[in-house]
Scaffold this motif. Structure first.
Motif, PDB file in Angstrom:
ATOM      1  N   VAL A 127       9.875   1.377  -0.897  1.00  0.00           N
ATOM      2  CA  VAL A 127       9.060   1.299   0.319  1.00  0.00           C
ATOM      3  C   VAL A 127       8.374  -0.065   0.410  1.00  0.00           C
ATOM      4  CG1 VAL A 127       7.069   2.298   1.518  1.00  0.00           C
ATOM      5  CG2 VAL A 127       8.584   3.774   0.212  1.00  0.00           C
ATOM      6  N   PRO A 128       8.531  -0.776   1.518  1.00  0.00           N
ATOM      7  CA  PRO A 128       7.785  -2.029   1.655  1.00  0.00           C
ATOM      8  C   PRO A 128       6.289  -1.743   1.810  1.00  0.00           C
ATOM      9  CG  PRO A 128       9.437  -1.769   3.404  1.00  0.00           C
ATOM     10  CD  PRO A 128       9.331  -0.464   2.701  1.00  0.00           C
ATOM     11  N   ILE A 129       5.474  -2.415   1.008  1.00  0.00           N
ATOM     12  CA  ILE A 129       4.030  -2.179   1.053  1.00  0.00           C
ATOM     13  C   ILE A 129       3.319  -3.497   1.335  1.00  0.00           C
ATOM     14  CG2 ILE A 129       2.026  -1.324  -0.236  1.00  0.00           C
ATOM     15  CD1 ILE A 129       4.024   0.221  -2.010  1.00  0.00           C
ATOM     16  N   SER A 130       2.482  -3.520   2.357  1.00  0.00           N
ATOM     17  CA  SER A 130       1.748  -4.744   2.685  1.00  0.00           C
ATOM     18  C   SER A 130       0.518  -4.904   1.800  1.00  0.00           C
ATOM     19  CB  SER A 130       1.266  -4.712   4.140  1.00  0.00           C
ATOM     20  OG  SER A 130       2.330  -4.855   5.025  1.00  0.00           O
ATOM     21  N   LEU A 131      -0.179  -3.795   1.600  1.00  0.00           N
ATOM     22  CA  LEU A 131      -1.502  -3.897   0.984  1.00  0.00           C
ATOM     23  C   LEU A 131      -1.754  -2.720   0.057  1.00  0.00           C
ATOM     24  CD1 LEU A 131      -4.426  -5.224   1.049  1.00  0.00           C
ATOM     25  CD2 LEU A 131      -4.928  -3.644   2.924  1.00  0.00           C
ATOM     26  N   MET A 132      -2.267  -3.019  -1.127  1.00  0.00           N
ATOM     27  CA  MET A 132      -2.739  -1.947  -2.002  1.00  0.00           C
ATOM     28  C   MET A 132      -4.263  -1.992  -2.004  1.00  0.00           C
ATOM     29  SD  MET A 132      -1.647  -0.871  -5.820  1.00  0.00           S
ATOM     30  CE  MET A 132      -2.456  -1.960  -6.945  1.00  0.00           C
ATOM     31  N   VAL A 133      -4.876  -0.891  -1.599  1.00  0.00           N
ATOM     32  CA  VAL A 133      -6.332  -0.811  -1.564  1.00  0.00           C
ATOM     33  C   VAL A 133      -6.792  -0.052  -2.797  1.00  0.00           C
ATOM     34  CG1 VAL A 133      -8.331  -0.011  -0.248  1.00  0.00           C
ATOM     35  CG2 VAL A 133      -6.241  -0.706   0.941  1.00  0.00           C
ATOM     36  N   VAL A 134      -7.722  -0.621  -3.532  1.00  0.00           N
ATOM     37  CA  VAL A 134      -8.223   0.046  -4.726  1.00  0.00           C
ATOM     38  C   VAL A 134      -9.661   0.494  -4.464  1.00  0.00           C
ATOM     39  CG1 VAL A 134      -8.586  -0.140  -7.205  1.00  0.00           C
ATOM     40  CG2 VAL A 134      -6.756  -1.447  -6.114  1.00  0.00           C
ATOM     41  N   ASP A 135      -9.840   1.776  -4.225  1.00  0.00           N
ATOM     42  CA  ASP A 135     -11.177   2.309  -3.987  1.00  0.00           C
ATOM     43  C   ASP A 135     -11.860   2.507  -5.341  1.00  0.00           C
ATOM     44  OD1 ASP A 135     -13.183   3.043  -2.317  1.00  0.00           O
ATOM     45  OD2 ASP A 135     -12.479   5.083  -1.961  1.00  0.00           O
ATOM     46  N   GLU A 136     -13.164   2.345  -5.379  1.00  0.00           N
ATOM     47  CA  GLU A 136     -13.914   2.405  -6.648  1.00  0.00           C
ATOM     48  C   GLU A 136     -13.309   1.426  -7.666  1.00  0.00           C
ATOM     49  OE1 GLU A 136     -16.581   4.283  -6.503  1.00  0.00           O
ATOM     50  OE2 GLU A 136     -16.035   5.454  -4.736  1.00  0.00           O
ATOM     51  N   ALA A 137     -13.083   0.211  -7.192  1.00  0.00           N
ATOM     52  CA  ALA A 137     -12.314  -0.762  -7.987  1.00  0.00           C
ATOM     53  C   ALA A 137     -12.972  -1.130  -9.314  1.00  0.00           C
ATOM     54  CB  ALA A 137     -12.079  -2.022  -7.164  1.00  0.00           C
ATOM     55  N   HIS A 138     -14.272  -0.930  -9.423  1.00  0.00           N
ATOM     56  CA  HIS A 138     -14.942  -1.253 -10.692  1.00  0.00           C
ATOM     57  C   HIS A 138     -14.388  -0.424 -11.853  1.00  0.00           C
ATOM     58  CE1 HIS A 138     -17.076   2.196  -9.072  1.00  0.00           C
ATOM     59  NE2 HIS A 138     -17.299   2.528 -10.326  1.00  0.00           N
ATOM     60  N   CYS A 139     -13.751   0.698 -11.520  1.00  0.00           N
ATOM     61  CA  CYS A 139     -13.194   1.562 -12.569  1.00  0.00           C
ATOM     62  C   CYS A 139     -12.123   0.857 -13.398  1.00  0.00           C
ATOM     63  CB  CYS A 139     -12.569   2.821 -11.974  1.00  0.00           C
ATOM     64  SG  CYS A 139     -13.713   3.909 -11.161  1.00  0.00           S
ATOM     65  N   ILE A 140     -11.636  -0.281 -12.939  1.00  0.00           N
ATOM     66  CA  ILE A 140     -10.596  -0.975 -13.683  1.00  0.00           C
ATOM     67  C   ILE A 140     -11.174  -1.713 -14.885  1.00  0.00           C
ATOM     68  CG2 ILE A 140     -10.701  -3.183 -12.479  1.00  0.00           C
ATOM     69  CD1 ILE A 140      -7.729  -3.394 -12.760  1.00  0.00           C
ATOM     70  N   SER A 141     -12.475  -1.967 -14.844  1.00  0.00           N
ATOM     71  CA  SER A 141     -13.042  -2.806 -15.886  1.00  0.00           C
ATOM     72  C   SER A 141     -13.544  -1.986 -17.059  1.00  0.00           C
ATOM     73  CB  SER A 141     -14.192  -3.642 -15.333  1.00  0.00           C
ATOM     74  OG  SER A 141     -14.737  -4.395 -16.382  1.00  0.00           O
ATOM     75  N   GLU A 142     -13.062  -2.323 -18.222  1.00  0.00           N
ATOM     76  CA  GLU A 142     -13.547  -1.640 -19.420  1.00  0.00           C
ATOM     77  C   GLU A 142     -15.009  -1.982 -19.673  1.00  0.00           C
ATOM     78  OE1 GLU A 142      -9.983  -3.390 -20.438  1.00  0.00           O
ATOM     79  OE2 GLU A 142      -9.797  -2.126 -22.230  1.00  0.00           O
ATOM     80  N   TRP A 143     -15.477  -3.036 -19.017  1.00  0.00           N
ATOM     81  CA  TRP A 143     -16.874  -3.431 -19.205  1.00  0.00           C
ATOM     82  C   TRP A 143     -17.743  -2.869 -18.081  1.00  0.00           C
ATOM     83  CZ3 TRP A 143     -15.273  -4.136 -23.563  1.00  0.00           C
ATOM     84  CH2 TRP A 143     -14.146  -4.894 -23.841  1.00  0.00           C
ATOM     85  N   GLY A 144     -17.146  -2.174 -17.148  1.00  0.00           N
ATOM     86  CA  GLY A 144     -17.903  -1.570 -16.059  1.00  0.00           C
ATOM     87  C   GLY A 144     -18.488  -0.240 -16.506  1.00  0.00           C
ATOM     88  N   HIS A 145     -19.171   0.439 -15.601  1.00  0.00           N
ATOM     89  CA  HIS A 145     -19.907   1.623 -16.037  1.00  0.00           C
ATOM     90  C   HIS A 145     -19.127   2.900 -15.837  1.00  0.00           C
ATOM     91  CE1 HIS A 145     -20.433   1.750 -11.793  1.00  0.00           C
ATOM     92  NE2 HIS A 145     -21.051   2.898 -11.840  1.00  0.00           N
ATOM     93  N   ASN A 146     -17.924   2.805 -15.294  1.00  0.00           N
ATOM     94  CA  ASN A 146     -17.220   4.043 -14.993  1.00  0.00           C
ATOM     95  C   ASN A 146     -15.727   3.848 -15.177  1.00  0.00           C
ATOM     96  OD1 ASN A 146     -16.948   6.630 -14.247  1.00  0.00           O
ATOM     97  ND2 ASN A 146     -17.580   6.367 -12.118  1.00  0.00           N
ATOM     98  N   PHE A 147     -15.358   3.333 -16.337  1.00  0.00           N
ATOM     99  CA  PHE A 147     -13.980   2.940 -16.604  1.00  0.00           C
ATOM    100  C   PHE A 147     -13.018   4.116 -16.488  1.00  0.00           C
ATOM    101  CE2 PHE A 147     -10.835   2.419 -20.171  1.00  0.00           C
ATOM    102  CZ  PHE A 147      -9.971   1.635 -19.444  1.00  0.00           C
ATOM    103  N   ARG A 148     -11.934   3.894 -15.756  1.00  0.00           N
ATOM    104  CA  ARG A 148     -10.875   4.896 -15.613  1.00  0.00           C
ATOM    105  C   ARG A 148      -9.607   4.338 -16.221  1.00  0.00           C
ATOM    106  NH1 ARG A 148     -11.254   9.956 -12.815  1.00  0.00           N
ATOM    107  NH2 ARG A 148     -13.347   9.905 -11.950  1.00  0.00           N
ATOM    108  N   PRO A 149      -9.195   4.894 -17.336  1.00  0.00           N
ATOM    109  CA  PRO A 149      -8.031   4.310 -18.013  1.00  0.00           C
ATOM    110  C   PRO A 149      -6.821   4.112 -17.105  1.00  0.00           C
ATOM    111  CG  PRO A 149      -8.664   6.444 -18.952  1.00  0.00           C
ATOM    112  CD  PRO A 149      -9.768   6.013 -18.073  1.00  0.00           C
ATOM    113  N   ASP A 150      -6.567   5.057 -16.194  1.00  0.00           N
ATOM    114  CA  ASP A 150      -5.388   4.923 -15.345  1.00  0.00           C
ATOM    115  C   ASP A 150      -5.433   3.684 -14.449  1.00  0.00           C
ATOM    116  OD1 ASP A 150      -3.974   7.159 -16.195  1.00  0.00           O
ATOM    117  OD2 ASP A 150      -5.231   8.477 -14.988  1.00  0.00           O
TER     118      ASP A 150
END
Ligand code: ADP
Ligand code: MG
Length: 639
Positions: A127-150
Motif C-alpha cells: 500500500v502506498p503510504i504518504s504519512l505515518m502519524v505517531v500518536d503519543e510519540a514520546h512512548c518511543i523514548s526509553e528516556w521518556g516517562h511512558n516507554f512502549r517497547p513496541d
C-alpha cells in the motif's frame, strides 16, 4: 487553501496555536512534530493534512480505545477513515484491507501491536503510504516517562514500508525526549513545534506538609467553596478510599476513583462528576484520560505526582474554560519511596532474563510463548517482559509472526441454555458442545478453546466467531485473555551469556533514568525558579517572562520539602526474623534484589504464587528507600 479546508471540511474558523505551522510543513512534504498539551488540537494536524496528501495516512496509537473519538469525529465530517483491530472478524478485516488497497480511505488508524502480525505487514507493504502519524510519540523514548517497547520498531517500519514522512504527536516531551524522537526518525530538530504549556489562568502552589497534617490542610483548601469541581490526586488506591471517606465525613461531596473498581462503577462516577452531582473526585492517575470538563477549579496533588510530565498533564485539566483555577501540591519526602518502588519492581533480575533466553528454541522450531506464563516463570513483570522481547527482536534474534488469545471468559446476560435454544441443526450441536467445554464460576465462565476444538473437531476461528457473535448480540459479556505469541527464531546460535549481560545493563540504565526523573521533580518543586516558567522550559517552550506572579515561588518564595515520618535505623531490625519467612517458601535462597522487593512490599510475579503478601515481613520496610534497604541487605549477605 488550508484555511478553506479548515472551514469547509471541519467547520472551524481559525487554527489553534501551532496547528498551521505543523500542517504547512507536512503538506510541503516534510516530517514534523507537534508538542501541544492535551486538548489543544493535535489530531487536526494529521486530519487536515491527510486531505491534501496523495496516498494513505497511517495513524499509530498505543491503544485503539484512544482513537474511537477520532474515528467518530472523522466520520461526522464525512472523511473516509477506517481502523483494523483484533476485535474484527477476519472477513471484515479482509474487506477493509481491500478497500484500503483500492484507495477508498484517506486515513487508517491502528494500534501499534498490529505490526506484530505478519499478515498485516505483508498487506501494508503493498500500500502506498504518504504519512505515518505517531500518536503519543514520546512512548518511543526509553528516556521518556511512558516507554512502549513496541514503539521502538516504528522507525524500522517507516523504512520497511517506504513512508516518506512522519508526524509525531505528543502532549509531553522534554527537549531530551524530543532529541531522541528526532534522532530515531532521522528528522531535524526544528521540524518540531512546541507550544501551549504556559497557562496564565493556573495558579500553581507547592505546600510543604507533614503526612499527619495533610487531611486538615486538604479540608482547608476545599471548605470555602466545596461546590466547585475539584480533583484530588493520590498515589495509592487505598489512599483514594481513605481520603474520600474523610472528606465525606466533613460534608464534602467527595467520591473515590481508581483502577481497582469495576469499569461500570468508574463510568458512573465519572458521569456524576461531569454533571456536577459530585464535586470532588479523589483519584489515582487512572482518572482523567479524555475528561473534558471545562470548569474544574482545583487540582490538588495529595501525594507527589509521578513525574513533571504527569504533573503537567494532571494540572492541565484545571481551568479549561480560561477562568482562574488553583493547583496545589501537598509535598513531603515520605512519598518518594513509594514512587521509587514502582520503578525498582520493573527491573528484571539477571537470572530472570537468562531464564527467558533459555526458553528460546535452538533447533529451528518456532518459539511459542504465553506472556503471563513466561512472566510468572521468569519473575519479570509484563511490561518489562514485553520490552525484553522487543530488544530481542531489535537484536535480530527473533521475529514476531502472529499472536492469538489462549483464553476467553464471559459473564452471562442470558443463560447458556437460552443462547443454545436460538440455534438449530448442526449449529445447535456445535453450540451445545461449545457450552459443554466451559468451566463455570460465580461470575465468569472460562472457555477452554483447545478442549472444545478436539471435542467437536472444529477450529479456533469458529469457536471465537461464535463467542464474538454472542457478545455482539448482547447474550454474554466477553473478555479475551492471555496472549500466545508466535516468534520465528532467526539467530538460534546467539550467545546467552552476552545477551543476558547486555539486557541487564539496559534495564539498569532505564531504572536509573526513572529514578533521576523523580529527583528532577523534587528539584522542580524545591527550586527557586518560577513554577510556570520552569514547567514551560521543561517542555522546551520558549516564553519571555521569567516570573509569572501566579505561582507560590513568585508569591511566597522557595519552599523546602522534608521527610515527616521518622524511621528507626536498620541496626534495630533482626535480619533473620525479617527474611526467614520468604526464604522458607523458596527452593533456592533469595538474592538481595528479591529480598529487598519482599521487604519493601513490591509485588513481582513470583510473590503472587507463594502468596507473599500474607507472610510476616512483607512490606515491613516499605517506608524506607529501596536503594538503602538493598545496600543494607547486600552488606549482610556478603559477610
Ligand atoms: P489533543 O489531541 O491535542 O488532546 P484534540 O485533537 O483531541 O486535542 O482536540 C481537542 C478539541 O479541539 C477537539 O474537540 C477538536 O475538534 C477541537 N479543535 C481542534 N482544532 C480546532 C480548531 N482549529 N478550532 C476549533 N476547535 C478545534
Ligand atoms: Mg489526542
Amino acid at each position: 487553501m488550508i484555511h478553506q479546508t479548515l472551514k469547509k471540511c471541519f467547520g472551524f474558523d481559525k487554527f489553534k496555536t501551532g496547528q498551521e505551522e505543523v500542517i504547512r510543513r507536512v503538506i510541503n512534504g516534510d516530517s514534523a512534530g507537534a508538542i501541544f498539551p492535551t486538548g489543544s488540537g493535535k489530531s487536526l494536524c494529521y486530519q487536515l493534512s491527510a486531505l491534501h496528501l496523495p496516498a494513505l495516512t497511517l495513524v499509530v496509537s498505543p491503544l485503539l480505545a484512544l482513537m474511537k473519538d477520532q474515528l467518530d469525529f472523522l466520520s461526522s465530517k464525512g472523511i473516509a477513515a477506517a481502523t483494523i483491530d483484533s476485535s474484527l472478524k477476519s472477513e471484515t478485516v479482509r474487506e477493509i484491507m481491500d478497500k484500503v488497497k483500492a484507495g477508498a480511505y484517506k486515513i487508517l488508524l491502528i494500534a501499534v501491536e498490529r505490526f506484530k502480525n505478519e499478515r498485516f505487514r505483508k498487506f501494508l507493504s503493498g500500500v502506498p503510504i504518504s504519512l505515518m502519524v505517531v500518536d503519543e510519540a514520546h512512548c518511543i523514548s526509553e528516556w521518556g516517562h511512558n516507554f512502549r517497547p513496541d514503539y521502538l520498531k516504528l522507525p524500522v517500519y517507516q523504512r520497511e514500508f517506504n513512508v516518506r514522512q512522519v508526524l509525531l504527536l505528543t502532549a509531553t516531551a522534554t527537549p531530551e525526549v524530543i532529541d531522541d524522537m528526532c534522532a530515531k526518525f532521522n528528522m531535524p530538530r526544528d521540524a518540531v513545534t512546541v507550544t501551549g504549556f504556559y497557562r496564565g489562568n493556573l495558579r500553581l502552589w507547592v505546600k510543604p506538609a507533614a503526612a499527619a497534617d495533610k487531611p486538615d490542610l486538604l479540608y482547608k483548601l476545599l471548605k470555602d467553596s466545596p461546590e466547585q469541581a475539584s480533583i484530588v490526586y493520590v498515589t495509592l488506591q487505598q489512599t483514594a478510599e481513605d481520603v474520600a471517606l474523610f472528606l465525606l465525613g466533613k460534608n464534602i461531596n467527595a467520591v473515590a476513583y481508581h483502577a481497582g473498581m469495576e469499569d461500570e462503577e468508574r463510568k458512573k462516577i465519572q458521569n456524576s462528576f461531569m454533571r456536577g452531582e459530585k464535586n470532588c473526585i479523589v483519584a489515582t492517575i487512572a482518572f482523567g484520560m479524555g475528561i473534558d470538563k471545562r470548569d474544574i477549579r482545583r487540582v490538588i496533588h495529595y501525594n507527589l505526582p509521578k513525574s513533571i510530565e504527569n504533573y503537567s498533564q494532571e494540572i492541565g485539566r484545571a481551568g479549561r474554560d480560561g477562568l482562574n483555577s488553583d493547583c496545589y501540591v501537598l509535598a513531603n519526602r515520605d512519598d518518594v519511596n513509594v514512587l521509587e518502588n514502582f520503578i525498582y519492581g520493573d527491573t528484571p533480575e539477571t537470572d530472570g532474563i537468562r531464564s527467558v533466553l533459555e526458553e528460546i528454541p535452538r533447533d529451528g522450531a518456532r518459539w511459542e510463548l504465553r506472556i503471563t506464563r513466561l512472566s510468572t516463570f521468569s519473575n519479570i513483570r509484563i511490561l518489562p517482559l514485553k520490552t525484553l522481547l522487543v530488544y530481542l527482536e531489535m537484536k535480530g534474534i527473533v521475529k514476531p509472526l502472529y499472536s492469538y488469545f489462549a483464553q476467553y471468559r464471559y459473564s452471562n446476560i442470558i443463560s447458556d441454555g437460552d443462547i443454545a435454544s436460538k440455534f438449530k441443526g448442526e449449529r445447535r450441536q456445535f453450540i451445545d458442545s461449545l457450552f459443554s467445554g466451559v468451566e463455570k464460576s460465580r461470575i465468569w465462565t472460562t472457555v477452554d478453546i483447545d478442549k472444545i476444538k478436539y471435542g467437536y473437531n472444529t477450529n479456533r476461528d469458529r469457536i471465537t466467531a461464535a463467542l464474538e457473535y454472542f457478545h455482539q448480540h448482547g447474550f454474554i459479556k466477553l473478555e479475551a485473555k492471555d496472549t500466545v505469541e508466535i516468534y520465528e527464531v532467526i539467530m538460534p546460535e546467539f550467545d546467552i551469556d552476552l545477551t543476558t549481560r547486555d539486557l541487564a545493563l539496559l534495564f539498569k540504565q532505564k531504572e536509573q533514568t526513572e529514578i533521576r526523573r523523580i529527583e528532577k521533580m523534587l528539584r522542580f518543586f524545591n527550586g527557586s525558579s518560577c513554577l510556570s516558567y520552569a514547567l514551560a522550559d521543561y517542555f522546551g517552550e520558549k516564553i519571555n517572562r521569567k516570573k509569572c506572579d501566579h505561582c507560590s515561588i513568585c508569591l511566597e518564595g522557595q519552599v523546602s520539602i522534608e521527610k515527616s515520618i521518622p524511621l528507626k535505623p536498620f541496626t534495630e531490625y533482626d535480619f533473620n526474623e525479617l527474611t526467614d519467612p520468604l526464604t522458607a517458601k523458596l527452593k533456592t535462597p533469595p538474592g538481595p534484589e528479591l529480598l529487598t522487593r519482599f521487604l519493601c512490599g513490591i509485588t513481582v510475579p513470583v510473590f503472587s504464587k507463594i502468596k507473599a503478601k500474607q507472610l510476616p515481613g512483607f512490606g515491613k520496610l516499605e517506608k524506607y528507600r529501596y536503594a538503602d534497604v538493598r545496600s543494607w541487605l547486600e552488606a549482610f549477605l556478603t559477610v
